[in-house]
Write an enzyme that holds these catalytic residues in place. Structure first.
Site, PDB file in Angstrom:
ATOM      1  N   LYS A  45       0.805  -1.229   0.000  1.00  0.00           N
ATOM      2  CA  LYS A  45       0.000   0.000   0.000  1.00  0.00           C
ATOM      3  C   LYS A  45       0.838   1.280   0.000  1.00  0.00           C
ATOM      4  CE  LYS A  45      -3.261  -1.342  -0.625  1.00  0.00           C
ATOM      5  NZ  LYS A  45      -3.465  -2.142  -1.873  1.00  0.00           N
ATOM      6  N   HIS A 101       7.588  -7.540  -1.659  1.00  0.00           N
ATOM      7  CA  HIS A 101       7.079  -6.901  -0.444  1.00  0.00           C
ATOM      8  C   HIS A 101       7.937  -7.315   0.756  1.00  0.00           C
ATOM      9  CE1 HIS A 101       3.653  -4.884  -2.024  1.00  0.00           C
ATOM     10  NE2 HIS A 101       2.876  -5.923  -2.180  1.00  0.00           N
ATOM     11  N   SER A 131      -5.041   2.895   3.686  1.00  0.00           N
ATOM     12  CA  SER A 131      -5.186   2.113   2.463  1.00  0.00           C
ATOM     13  C   SER A 131      -5.310   0.622   2.806  1.00  0.00           C
ATOM     14  CB  SER A 131      -3.968   2.376   1.562  1.00  0.00           C
ATOM     15  OG  SER A 131      -4.099   1.729   0.335  1.00  0.00           O
TER      16      SER A 131
END
Ligand code: A3P
Length: 287
Positions: A45, A101, A131
């Site tokens: 995000k 990530h 988010s």
């Protein structure tokens, strides 16, 4: 469903088990980088999808073919996700572009030996939280966020997918070798996208004419990316992403946390932030 049902634990952090199999994690840990590979690294995000649009356009010199024909998860695949071994990445021509990530310390051995270029994108964690809150409500592989105050505590404790925002950012900022890493914030992208595209192109040693930079920046505007079916996640089954609950390209602004957090939650967030980030010298622009 609960964390125990949806997540596995890898390097001490939760990850959505449905997207990360032992096989894909093994593939990641044994992955061989080439020196001219480009890796986009983010805490979720923080602007991953945005960078997955910007980087391929820079690499192609502004040619939109790849962003118009390949979904972002194929164009700049996550090296740790299930589909990775179906993509025949070894056969892709250079320069290859990937995403991750994972924290810095979770990178495969070859990352430290080969030192490919990496772009680490950071975002105000209050907006990351905001988010994430909406994302956890619409993604089937994520644990439903439940009441906001509970999700806030989980987020601050790192008991969410991909672990603690604080640990993630500090891991990448603490990289021993920073020469091959470009640090950039979501807020910089929001403030001056054209300048950011030019800086990223320079980092990637891809000189571009000002008109090309302008065109790339225009394509990567939120309103335009939202229309790109290869980047807006409309191709994902509604059983996986319920875009009616929340779109993936949701608001695309800085500061939406002000509409999400209560004053007390914001003050609590600030206190945790001050404590966890007290040794960090980096000037993010939001603190
Ligand atoms: P919001 O939910 O605040 O709108 P990631 O790709 O790392 O999962 O991050 C998703 C966030 O980046 C979402 O934030 C999304 O809207 C935002 N985003 C994606 N492309 C963007 C763009 N071109 N401009 C601004 N924000 C963008």
């Amino acid at each position: 469903m609960t964390e125990a049902e949806l997540y596995s634990v890898y390097y001490g952090v939760y990850m959505p088990a449905g997207l990360h199999s032992p096989r894909s994690l093994n593939y990641f840990s044994e992955f061989s980088f080439r020196p001219d590979d480009i890796l986009i690294a983010t805490y979720p995000k923080s602007g991953t999808t945005w960078m997955q649009e910007i980087v391929p356009l820079i690499v192609s010199g502004g040619d939109p073919t790849s962003v118009e024909t390949l979904p972002n998860w194929n164009r700049t695949p996550w090296l740790e996700e299930n589909q990775v071994y179906t993509l025949k990445l070894e056969q892709r021509p250079s320069p290859r572009t990937f995403s991750t990530h994972f924290q810095y310390g979770m990178m495969p051995k070859s990352f430290f030996e080969v030192k490919p270029r990496a772009i680490y994108v950071m975002r105000n964690p209050k907006d990351v939280f905001t988010s994430s809150y909406h994302y956890h409500g619409m993604a089937a592989f994520a644990v439903n966020p439940g009441p906001q105050s509970e999700f806030l505590q989980k987020f601050l404790d790192g008991k969410v997918m991909f672990g603690s925002w604080f640990d993630h950012v500090k891991s990448w900022l603490g990289a021993e070798e920073k020469g091959h890493i470009m640090y950039i914030t979501y807020e910089e992208l929001i403030t001056d996208l054209k300048d950011c595209v030019a800086r990223i192109a320079q980092f990637l040693e891809k000189p571009l004419d000002p008109e090309v930079i302008e065109k790339i920046a225009d394509r990567c505007l939120f309103v335009n990316m939202k229309k790109n079916n290869m980047s807006n996640y409309s191709k994902v089954s509604c059983e996986v992403f319920d875009l009616k609950k929340s779109e993936f390209l949701r608001k695309g602004i800085a500061g939406d946390w002000k509409n999400q957090l209560t004053v007390a939650e914001s003050e609590y967030f600030d206190a945790v932030y001050r404590d966890k980030m007290k040794d960090v010298k980096y000037k993010f622009g939001w603190d």
